[in-house]
Design a protein around this motif. Sequence first.
Motif, PDB file in Angstrom:
ATOM      1  N   ALA A  55       0.833  -1.213   0.000  1.00  0.00           N
ATOM      2  CA  ALA A  55       0.000   0.000   0.000  1.00  0.00           C
ATOM      3  C   ALA A  55       0.861   1.253   0.000  1.00  0.00           C
ATOM      4  CB  ALA A  55      -0.942  -0.002   1.200  1.00  0.00           C
ATOM      5  N   ALA A  56       2.014   1.182   0.635  1.00  0.00           N
ATOM      6  CA  ALA A  56       2.934   2.321   0.687  1.00  0.00           C
ATOM      7  C   ALA A  56       3.807   2.410  -0.564  1.00  0.00           C
ATOM      8  CB  ALA A  56       3.808   2.235   1.927  1.00  0.00           C
ATOM      9  N   GLY A  57       3.403   1.752  -1.614  1.00  0.00           N
ATOM     10  CA  GLY A  57       4.147   1.830  -2.872  1.00  0.00           C
ATOM     11  C   GLY A  57       5.564   1.329  -2.727  1.00  0.00           C
ATOM     12  N   PHE A  58       5.719   0.196  -2.004  1.00  0.00           N
ATOM     13  CA  PHE A  58       7.018  -0.438  -1.805  1.00  0.00           C
ATOM     14  C   PHE A  58       7.979   0.487  -1.068  1.00  0.00           C
ATOM     15  CE2 PHE A  58       4.902  -1.832  -5.659  1.00  0.00           C
ATOM     16  CZ  PHE A  58       4.596  -3.125  -5.295  1.00  0.00           C
ATOM     17  N   ALA A  90      -4.230  -4.625  -0.672  1.00  0.00           N
ATOM     18  CA  ALA A  90      -3.271  -4.077   0.293  1.00  0.00           C
ATOM     19  C   ALA A  90      -3.863  -2.917   1.081  1.00  0.00           C
ATOM     20  CB  ALA A  90      -2.002  -3.632  -0.432  1.00  0.00           C
ATOM     21  N   ILE A  91      -4.577  -2.030   0.416  1.00  0.00           N
ATOM     22  CA  ILE A  91      -5.196  -0.894   1.109  1.00  0.00           C
ATOM     23  C   ILE A  91      -6.194  -1.403   2.135  1.00  0.00           C
ATOM     24  CG2 ILE A  91      -6.737   1.096   0.848  1.00  0.00           C
ATOM     25  CD1 ILE A  91      -5.440   1.463  -1.980  1.00  0.00           C
ATOM     26  N   PRO A 138      -5.021   8.214   3.596  1.00  0.00           N
ATOM     27  CA  PRO A 138      -3.738   8.543   4.209  1.00  0.00           C
ATOM     28  C   PRO A 138      -2.668   8.831   3.162  1.00  0.00           C
ATOM     29  CG  PRO A 138      -4.673   6.552   5.166  1.00  0.00           C
ATOM     30  CD  PRO A 138      -5.511   6.896   3.982  1.00  0.00           C
ATOM     31  N   GLY A 139      -1.843   9.829   3.414  1.00  0.00           N
ATOM     32  CA  GLY A 139      -0.812  10.224   2.462  1.00  0.00           C
ATOM     33  C   GLY A 139       0.211   9.149   2.166  1.00  0.00           C
ATOM     34  N   ILE A 152     -10.113   5.322  -2.966  1.00  0.00           N
ATOM     35  CA  ILE A 152      -8.687   5.673  -2.948  1.00  0.00           C
ATOM     36  C   ILE A 152      -8.039   5.249  -4.262  1.00  0.00           C
ATOM     37  CG2 ILE A 152      -6.467   5.095  -1.889  1.00  0.00           C
ATOM     38  CD1 ILE A 152      -7.940   5.006   0.815  1.00  0.00           C
ATOM     39  N   MET A 153      -8.349   4.046  -4.738  1.00  0.00           N
ATOM     40  CA  MET A 153      -7.750   3.543  -5.969  1.00  0.00           C
ATOM     41  C   MET A 153      -8.387   4.165  -7.213  1.00  0.00           C
ATOM     42  SD  MET A 153      -5.476   1.609  -7.413  1.00  0.00           S
ATOM     43  CE  MET A 153      -4.871   0.522  -6.157  1.00  0.00           C
TER      44      MET A 153
END
Length: 163
Positions: A19-22, A68-69, A88-89, A144-145
């Motif tokens: 979710a945190a983009g790796f 993941a989110i 969340p950012g 979010i997506m």
Amino acid sequence: MSTTLHKRRFGQRLATFIAAGFGSGAAPRAPGTAGSVVGLLAGLALWFAWPPLLPAGVLVAVFGGLWAIRVATGLPWRASAPADHDDPGWIVIDEVAGQMLALMGLHRFTWAGVVAAFVLFRLFDIVKPGPVGWADRRGGAGGIMLDDVFAGLLAAAVEGLLF
């Protein structure tokens, strides 16, 4: 520690990492832009490996990102009320997916097209015109997506006309 608890904790950590983009979502400034850079690099790697891999990568990023989110945040797929959500950012897998999708508008590789894909996606993601803003207000993991998917589609459409 029980095996079940260990698996649950591993799944939670994996979901948070995705979710945190790796990890790019931990950037101290502009995590969305950092996530977009990850998406751009991943998309280019897939493009250069074999162009048909790019759409497959987009699908993996979108559906893997939704999972993941959901797991990382506990957010529902869809918020019960449009304003009842939090984006969340640090969650930037949506930027990764949207940026990869934006690259799909290129008919052929050019550096100008790649730069345009990046700039157009970031512009649409920030300004949130039309369907992008609508999706952003949906909330939940899907909202979010979805706003970044629409931003990527708009960027791809403009690129398709220009490049």
